[in-house]
Write an enzyme that holds these catalytic residues in place. Structure first.
Site, PDB file in Angstrom:
ATOM      1  N   GLU A 136      40.239  37.974  35.746  1.00 41.23           N
ATOM      2  CA  GLU A 136      40.357  38.505  34.276  1.00 41.23           C
ATOM      3  C   GLU A 136      38.540  38.469  34.400  1.00 41.23           C
ATOM      4  O   GLU A 136      37.761  37.662  34.260  1.00 41.23           O
ATOM      5  CB  GLU A 136      40.929  37.938  34.141  1.00 41.23           C
ATOM      6  CG  GLU A 136      40.787  38.511  32.301  1.00 41.23           C
ATOM      7  CD  GLU A 136      39.759  37.776  30.956  1.00 41.23           C
ATOM      8  OE1 GLU A 136      38.678  38.745  31.324  1.00 41.23           O
ATOM      9  OE2 GLU A 136      39.752  36.313  30.403  1.00 41.23           O
TER      10      GLU A 136
ATOM     11  N   CYS B 236      34.366  38.241  26.771  1.00 42.95           N
ATOM     12  CA  CYS B 236      35.367  39.412  27.637  1.00 42.95           C
ATOM     13  C   CYS B 236      35.914  40.339  27.155  1.00 42.95           C
ATOM     14  O   CYS B 236      35.669  41.002  27.537  1.00 42.95           O
ATOM     15  CB  CYS B 236      36.216  38.600  28.380  1.00 42.95           C
ATOM     16  SG  CYS B 236      37.478  38.202  28.156  1.00 42.95           S
TER      17      CYS B 236
END
Length: 692
Positions: free
Chosen positions: A264, A303
């Protein structure tokens, strides 16, 4: 400089290895984000990584696999409740990382909430078993004596989680929740900059004694030679930069042993303002709110944060002015203060990294907002890691590719104008794969066009408008029920997504056997397996007395024209195939036939025991199929068989119960199947039955 009176003396962050705390000496110095004072040292010197993995597999894995999904889920719920009582401690430490009270709602509360969510999902949607039966039975032979099915069983390895610095609590808890539910132990390696917060949570977990021995270990500092000792049953998840991920996933041992590696990675997420949105529309204000929230929440260190702000060219000035006005109300300073809305970046090195990327972005973009030092409410500009929110303008975003390639992992976003919806979608796709995007519009055709123009390159897309704004969790907020991850530069991995995440830690095996053997192995009856009929009606048995395969073959009943007419009158269902002789001749059946629900009701009348007994309620039915028509004069009968059993958790004062799933086959006088389905009933358990 305003010196904080509450900064702790520097601590040595420890690792939890083989059930013991291991503290090295010295190591990387960690400073607080607001004042730049030393607060911790992090090192994994002396950790035996091979032994940690072996202990996880041999002790943690074995202990977890003794429990079923529901038992593990209940442990997770108890753990969440325990951590919830310790939030104040975690919040205080988290302020040292630059996180404000608002930021902690996402990290600390969000992480604990994820444990609660996974506990609930597992108890609701997984069986009280140590394995999962997946999909339906596959017939592998014409006679039905050779069938196949997929079964999911726990991996017999360790889940290694390498986490980023920005969410030291949520980043760990959202990862370990699925692997613990699956029955797989974890080794967590937090980023060193915020490892002291993760360590505090792991200490609380360890002190609680709720998890089985070996279920969780912690590495504070470098992973050393950990990757050299990974085996085929282990898994690795990584959250961080795409550059680091690309190096780790090709580690020779990862490749040689085919160790699953889930990435990720940070990505250039975007938000798109629809062309139909005018400055006076509610969606315009929603759009500006999301942009500013993402620039200032965690100081832009997320993120999923918005990096590219895609707007109609004619709205650039309006959007810029609205963002400027909203940013003017954002207070910066010591994140522990109630009146501070935005804290510093995690540390000076992170601030310098963001400044360097910002310098490169400025080469092709104009600074609209930024390049200043607002007044701080506590903290220090020189010693701390503060950075003012910065908004750039890439006036020719189709040819200016820097803003589509470089990510400033801080409070920096770039405004990009577009001419039409095709161009807006193209700009969104130029990020080459993102975790999250938002489309802000109340125009449904516009939303549809943008969504399908962007879907292939985004893991998650929020359609935000006046109708869902009140309940929306906002741009990019990871939710336990939905996938977190994205294609391309976002890593191509998946986390969360409900029970999908649990299945990442299960092995799918196909089993091929005869029906009776498959039933014996899986504990769930399948059609064609041997059944047991001891002469006692199954509805007279309580939950604990019932066994999978207990069955009843009912007497027969002939369906007549008067039955169909009565049912049509009672139900109001006068569909022509049941009631119109002339029209029915030209129908698919060529004659009048009985209602499917009449067949269903008649079957229930055949197998239901009317007396008071342990069956308390009907939950409903699943998988109903009408396979052949039933005409006037056809005679039906039903076979009722215990398909599976699930004991329900009993709260104080409640009657102990369980859910029994019954398989029902209805056949005609030629033993041809005319209907098949499953029904769910709530059945009383014995007062002295096994505790749940």
């Amino acid at each position: 400089m305003t010196q904080s009176p509450t900064l702790p003396r520097p601590i040595q962050v420890a690792s939890l290895i083989q059930g013991q705390w291991h503290a090295a000496t010295g190591g990387q110095e960690i400073r607080d984000a607001a004042y730049g004072q030393p607060i911790a040292y992090v090192s994994s010197e002396g950790v035996d990584f091979a032994a940690a993995l072996k202990y996880g597999r041999d002790v943690g894995g074995r202990n977890l696999r003794k429990l079923d999904f529901h038992q593990r889920a209940r442990l997770l719920r108890s753990l969440a409740a325990y951590l919830n009582e310790r939030k104040a401690e975690f919040n205080a430490l988290s302020h040292l990382t630059g996180a404000t009270r608002r930021d902690n709602l996402v990290d600390v509360d969000g992480g604990i909430g994820t444990l609660f969510s996974y506990s609930s999902m597992a108890r609701r949607d997984l069986p009280a078993q140590k394995f999962v039966l997946e999909d339906d039975i596959n017939l592998l032979g014409k006679g039905g004596s050779f069938i196949g099915r997929h079964v999911l069983v726990p991996r017999e390895g360790v889940a290694v989680h390498i986490n980023a610095f920005n969410f030291p609590v949520w980043g760990m808890l959202e990862k370990i929740a699925p692997n613990l539910i699956a029955g797989v132990p974890a080794i967590v390696k937090p980023a060193s900059q915020t490892a002291y917060v993760t360590e505090a949570v792991v200490r609380a977990i360890h002190e609680s004694g709720l998890l089985p021995e070996g279920a969780l270990q912690l590495i504070s500092g470098s992973t050393g030679d950990l990757f050299e000792h990974l085996q085929e049953q282990d898994t690795v998840t990584f959250t961080g930069s795409a550059a680091t991920a690309s190096k780790l996933k090709v580690h020779p041992n990862i490749v040689r042993r085919s160790v699953p590696f889930n990435t990720e990675a940070d990505s250039l997420n975007c938000i798109v303002l629809g062309q139909t949105v005018t400055p006076d529309a509610p969606e315009f204000a929603l759009f500006v709110r999301e942009v500013v929230n993402e620039m200032t929440s965690k100081a832009g260190q997320k993120c999923t944060a918005i990096r590219r702000v895609i707007v109609p060219r004619e709205r650039v000035e309006d959007v810029t002015q609205a963002i400027r006005e909203r940013l003017s109300g954002i207070t910066m300073g010591d994140p522990s203060r109630e009146d501070v809305r935005m804290g510093p970046l995690v540390g000076a090195s992170q601030r310098d990294d963001v400044a360097e990327v910002l310098r490169q972005l400025k080469a092709e973009s104009e600074v609209l907002i930024g390049d200043e030092r607002p007044e701080l409410l506590g903290g220090d500009w020189d010693s701390g890691a503060f950075m003012a929110p910065t908004l750039l303008l890439a006036d020719q975003p189709l040819t200016n590719h820097t803003a589509h390639e470089l990510e400033a992992f801080g409070p920096v976003a770039t405004l990009m104008p577009y001419a039409d919806l095709d161009e807006a979608a193209e700009l969104a796709r130029l990020g080459r794969g993102s975790l999250a995007a938002s489309i802000v519009t109340h125009d449904r055709p516009e939303a549809r066009e943008l969504f399908f123009g962007m879907a292939s390159t985004h893991g998650r897309i929020l359609i935000l408008n006046r109708d869902d704004a009140k309940e929306s969790t906002g741009h990019g907020s990871p939710l336990p029920q939905l996938k977190h991850g994205g294609p391309g530069r976002a890593g191509g991995g998946e986390e969360l997504g409900g029970l999908r995440a649990v299945k990442h830690y299960l092995i799918r095996t196909a089993i091929q056997a005869d029906p009776t053997t498959l039933t014996a192995i899986t504990g769930e009856y399948v059609r064609g397996a041997a059944v047991t009929d001891d002469g006692v009606h199954p509805f007279r048995k309580n939950f604990d007395e019932l066994k999978v395969g207990d069955s009843l073959l009912t007497p027969r009943r002939t369906i007549t024209e008067s039955d169909v007419s009565a049912f049509a009158g009672l139900s109001g269902d006068r569909f022509y195939a049941h009631t119109d002789e002339i029209a029915a001749k030209d129908s698919l059946f060529g004659k009048r036939v009985a209602h499917g629900y009449l067949v269903l009701a008649a079957a229930a009348g055949l197998f239901v025991d009317p007396g008071v007994g342990p069956v308390l309620a009907n939950y409903g039915l699943e998988g109903l199929r009408f396979t052949e028509p039933v005409g006037f004069g056809d005679t039906i009968r039903a076979r009722l068989t215990v398909q599976s059993k699930t004991a329900k958790e009993t709260r104080e004062g409640e009657t102990p119960t369980g859910v029994v799933k019954w398989h029902v086959d209805v056949t005609n006088q030629n033993d041809v199947l005319v209907a098949t389905y499953s029904i769910l009933t709530l059945v009383a358990r014995s007062a002295n039955g096994p505790a749940i």
